[in-house]
Scaffold this active site. Sequence first.
Site, PDB file in Angstrom:
ATOM      1  N   GLU A 178       7.301  37.737  -3.037  1.00 15.87           N
ATOM      2  CA  GLU A 178       6.951  38.484  -4.244  1.00 15.87           C
ATOM      3  C   GLU A 178       8.195  38.931  -5.003  1.00 15.87           C
ATOM      4  OE1 GLU A 178       6.630  39.213  -1.137  1.00 15.87           O
ATOM      5  OE2 GLU A 178       6.738  41.351  -0.673  1.00 15.87           O
ATOM      6  N   CYS A 283      19.749  33.882   7.029  1.00 13.22           N
ATOM      7  CA  CYS A 283      19.410  33.995   8.449  1.00 13.22           C
ATOM      8  C   CYS A 283      20.489  33.356   9.300  1.00 13.22           C
ATOM      9  CB  CYS A 283      18.066  33.352   8.728  1.00 13.22           C
ATOM     10  SG  CYS A 283      18.128  31.573   8.608  1.00 13.22           S
TER      11      CYS A 283
END
Length: 483
Positions: A178, A283
């Site tokens: 989002e 990550c």
Amino acid sequence: MTAAAIPNFIAGRWVRSDATEALEVSDPATGEPLGRTPLSGPAEVDAAVRAAQAAFPAWRATPAVERTRVLFRLKGLLEAHKADLARSLTREHGKIVAESAGEIQRGIENVEHACGIPTLMMGETLEDVARGIDCETIRQPLGVFAAITPYNFPVMIPLWFWPYAVATGNTVVLKPSEQDPLTHQRIVDLAMEAGLPPGVLNVVHGAREAVTAILEHPGITGVSFVGSSGTARFVYARAAEHGKRVQALGGAKNHMIVLPDADLDATMDAVVSSVYGSTGQRCLAGSVIVGVGEAYRPVKDRLLARAGGLKLGAGLDDGVDMGPVISAQHRERVVDYIAQGARDGAALLLDGRSARVARLPKGHWVGPTVLENVTPDMPVGREEIFGPVAGLARAGSLEAALELVHRNQYGNAISLFTTSGKAAREFRYRAGISMIGINIGVVAPMAFFPFGGSRGSFYGDLKAQGRDAVEFYTDRRVVISRW
Ligand code: NAD
């Protein structure tokens, strides 16, 4: 001025969401509003799933070569629009434009790999498993898959999933982050231009409510997820409870171990770009740097010199090394970790908390930060910070460094810097972490290799990309026949 509502994409059409709530997407460097993400609910997820179900029979019956021709055309379109897409990505995410171009390239490589599906999807046959009886495996698509993706690679990570899912004959519902869903909207348009039929790829925007509706929807066969570990665990458990296949990639705390025999110039190039690239929001970002024995001092000195010289600014400006973090809220989180580290006894050698870019007062700035004496018990040594923060730790040997690493809950990536083949072999053998770098700072597997971690960084068994993607999106059916 209010930014425009971002539409969902259902059955080949952009449709306005009925959601009453929306979140603003803004440029993290300037604060300029770019759009409003609707927080769609179960009814919109259901409409997307129905569209995907309706499209499945004809798409499944489309020969694999025809399905992949769409992806070949998409690859060409992505290449033609790469520069524009990179600028759009930088505006909504903040990373510098060269990093955006790199992300788009990685996405394109997944589209390219998915173009190999006619070969990758082949089954196996053995004649005469008993006299006059033959046995074969065939790979078949399973129906509707969902992909739920994070903010840090909003172009590449959706492309880890949906091109493989559709190339193998499935249809898809994508729930992008989002926080920065705009550039991928343009990719959906390009996919349509490439000839993807309506309903094969659908997009529903939202957050927790939309995700929960996906996990519980009986029309969805499997879920691919990437995000933080807490959410990955939730997605894994909830989707499995509802009988779905799941691959859920989570967070990370990556260690970089430097041995005294390492080539320090090359090592520090790799360390600095791993820790501070994408402003630490990767990550695969290095987070704790473990100097072994005599390596510690020069690593620390060089890290401080290099990190202190990085230039902060808007990702579209020339000469900038590091962009902002994604949001004010995320900035607070990173700043709190730095303060906590200092309270816990780590020495704050370089403090990025008060960094500012004078021309851009609304940007979410955190400067390069270095903390020394970080231990595995401290939150800064143990948890994912996801910002431009390096923790320094010392160890007496490679074995002691690995012991320190293995006290951590995560298992995404790990790197060793050395010129010793013996040490590298020992490291590879004992690392116990999924993505292993030897003299590599960002251990990012190419599209034809599996991408994903282990331990607290991954829930599932089949990873993203490569052959694992083909396995995940198909079932191997066994046919035994006698005529
Ligand atoms: P996030 O977990 O906040 O969000 C990921 C997705 O889950 C989004 O689509 C979001 O809408 C949804 N979501 C968020 N909270 C939810 C909830 N409570 N219930 C249901 N759905 C929810 O992650 P993020 O901040 O967008 O992304 C950063 C995280 O992703 C980091 O932890 C990073 O390490 C991880 N990540 C992992 C990999 C990997 O390969 N393992 C790759 C990229 C990012």
